[in-house]
Structures are given as C-alpha cells and as structure tokens.
Scaffold this motif. Sequence first.
Motif: not given
Length: 363
Positions: A6-12, A52-73
């Motif tokens: 889980v990656l949490v990014v403070e947008q400001g 505002q925060y951007s929260v991204s979730f992905s499984h490990l191991p990641k299936l493919k680098k840069g694959c947008s469908s593998c990560t929920i944001t």
Amino acid sequence: MKGSEVLVVEQGTNQSVCIRYVFNNTLSSSVTPNDKPWSFSSDSVVVEPEYQYSVSFSHLPKLKKGCSSCTITKTISIPGVSPSIPISPKTAQLDPTPMQTHRVFILYSLDHPLYKEIILKLCAFLRAKCGAEVTLDLLESACLSTIGKMQWLEMQRERVHSSSDKILILCSRGVAAKWRAMCGVRPSVTLREDQDSPMGDMFTPALALIIPDFVHAVSLQKYIVAYFEEVSCQADVPSLFHVTVKYKLMKHFEELLFRIMGQEQHEPGRVKRIHGIAEDDYFHCSTGKALRDAIEGFQAYQLANPDWFSQELVGLTEENNTGSNCESLVETAYNHIQGIQDSEGASVLTTAVSCASFHKQNA
C-alpha cells in the motif's frame, strides 16, 4: 500471492508512506474459505484534516512493471474539523526504509578495535534498517589500494558535493587528539589501529581536505557531526565543528537520519517519526542489537581501563605518498581561511600549516 503493498501519497507535499504486508502462508485464492474477499486494515498511517491522499494497492509479487491494471489507485479527501474542536499536533509514522536511496560517507578515527566494531555495526544498521547506502573506507580496501587514499578521499568529497549525499563525521577521543595535533597544540598523533591498518590514518588527511567547506555556509548542509555519548563526549568534538549541530547517538539518531534523508522532521502541526530507530527501541532488530552490544562492549572496556586511549598512542609512523597531496589541499585551505580564529586560540590557518608539516615529515 505472497503479500500486498500500500502506497499513500500526500498530494500537497508529495510525501509518501509505503507499507508492505508479507504473508506467512501464500494465498492461493483471492477470496477467503468462506468465499468472501480478503480484508486488511492498518493503523500505521496518520492523515491530516482537509488533505488529499492518493492510495495505491497492489499484490506482491507485482505481475508486470508499469501495468496499470495490476494496481488499484484511489484519491481520498479527508474532511475538515470544526474550529471549535482543538486539533493536537499529529505524529506521522513513516516507513523506516525511504522510498529514495540516500548515501552517507562516514569519517571517523580508528581509536580502538572495539570502536571499529561500533563503526561497522552502525554501517550495517544504516543499510539494513534505514535503507541507506554507506561509503566506508573499511569496506573499500580494494579501491583504496588501487587509487590511493588521497585520491579516494577527493573522489568521495566530489561525489557528495555533486549530489544529495551527506558526510557523517563521528567524533571521538582520536578525532579530538588529531585535530589538536593539526593545530600544534599537541604532538602528532598515530594510534595503534592506524599503524596496523593497510590504509593508515584516514581521518587526518580527510580533515585537511574538508577544512575549506566549514567557511562556506552553503557547504555546511552536507556535513553531519555526531558522537556516541556512551563512549565519547562533547569535549571530543573539534572546535572546527562547533558551527554546526552536534548529534548524540543513539539519543538523536532519528533526527540524524532525517538529515541524511534531506527531510524536515518537524512541520507545522505535526512531527514525523520513523518506527524502530529511537533510542529505546532501535535494538529490537538484529542489526540494532549488534550495534547496542558493540557500544556497551566498548563502554565496559573504557570503565575497566581508564587510560585506554594512552595505551593506543604509538607516536609517528611513515605515511607514503601523502605529503605533496596534503600540502596542496592545505594550500587551498590557506586561501580560504586566513585570519579565522578557533576557540582553542590557534588559527585554522595554523591548523592547515601544521597538517602540511606533519605529512612532509612523514612522506
């Protein structure tokens, strides 16, 4: 599936916290045995009202680098708080491993074999627990023997000044003694560990190299000065370093790490913290425990041998191929620091000339 991230990014401010969950047992299905979606929660992230925060979730191991469908944001907006309700300063818990790699170059004096153990254990702790890259002469003997210590030191200094890297100066009895020797306050100093090391004394030429940086305010941000308070003290910090903040280790280690990372720990309304590196819990991990054991071991040795430092002094030894290089470096310092007086009553110019004389005599 072996875990989740889980990656949490403070947008400001674009500050981020990364949390990884590693499962003890590999999950073979995306649903529970009761045919319901898996659910996870965490209380390790503190958020601020009206941010505002951007929260991204992905499984490990990641299936493919840069694959947008593998990560929920998702973007989450935190509602404001009524002005009638007081908001106390928040404490934000950060991941102990920074998202960006930070490098630190460590300068120190080889005071004693037990002190050398502290340096090596600190290096391991910075790497394993804090995610920092560490440059240490003890770990680069092959490169040092190939290009020579003066060239190696110059190379490290140039790399620091051309990047976001930092130089950590660890003060000790040996550092203080070598500084006073450069000032002409006491005879030249060589320690038993310097004599036994293939590299010889690395701190004295390094000190001559960095002297000019301490007369330029812009350069000071590159340097971090610290000492281990269980085995050293404030008196071991040379007067040259009195212009900058001095950190007691491990008491101020968390503040020191934020300096290495180039981040502010204190911000309006909140204080950022890094779990697992404070004075009362850094030893809960294996590298932290090894560091604490090394500190306590040297502390016990000092108590049992009050004259330990005198026993380590062996006088002068021969230094090869450093005289002309050091003299050139000191000549540069001469042009920068004429007339600047230190608190010990000797000018930094005298310090530089003493260093040149020391290396000339032993070249």
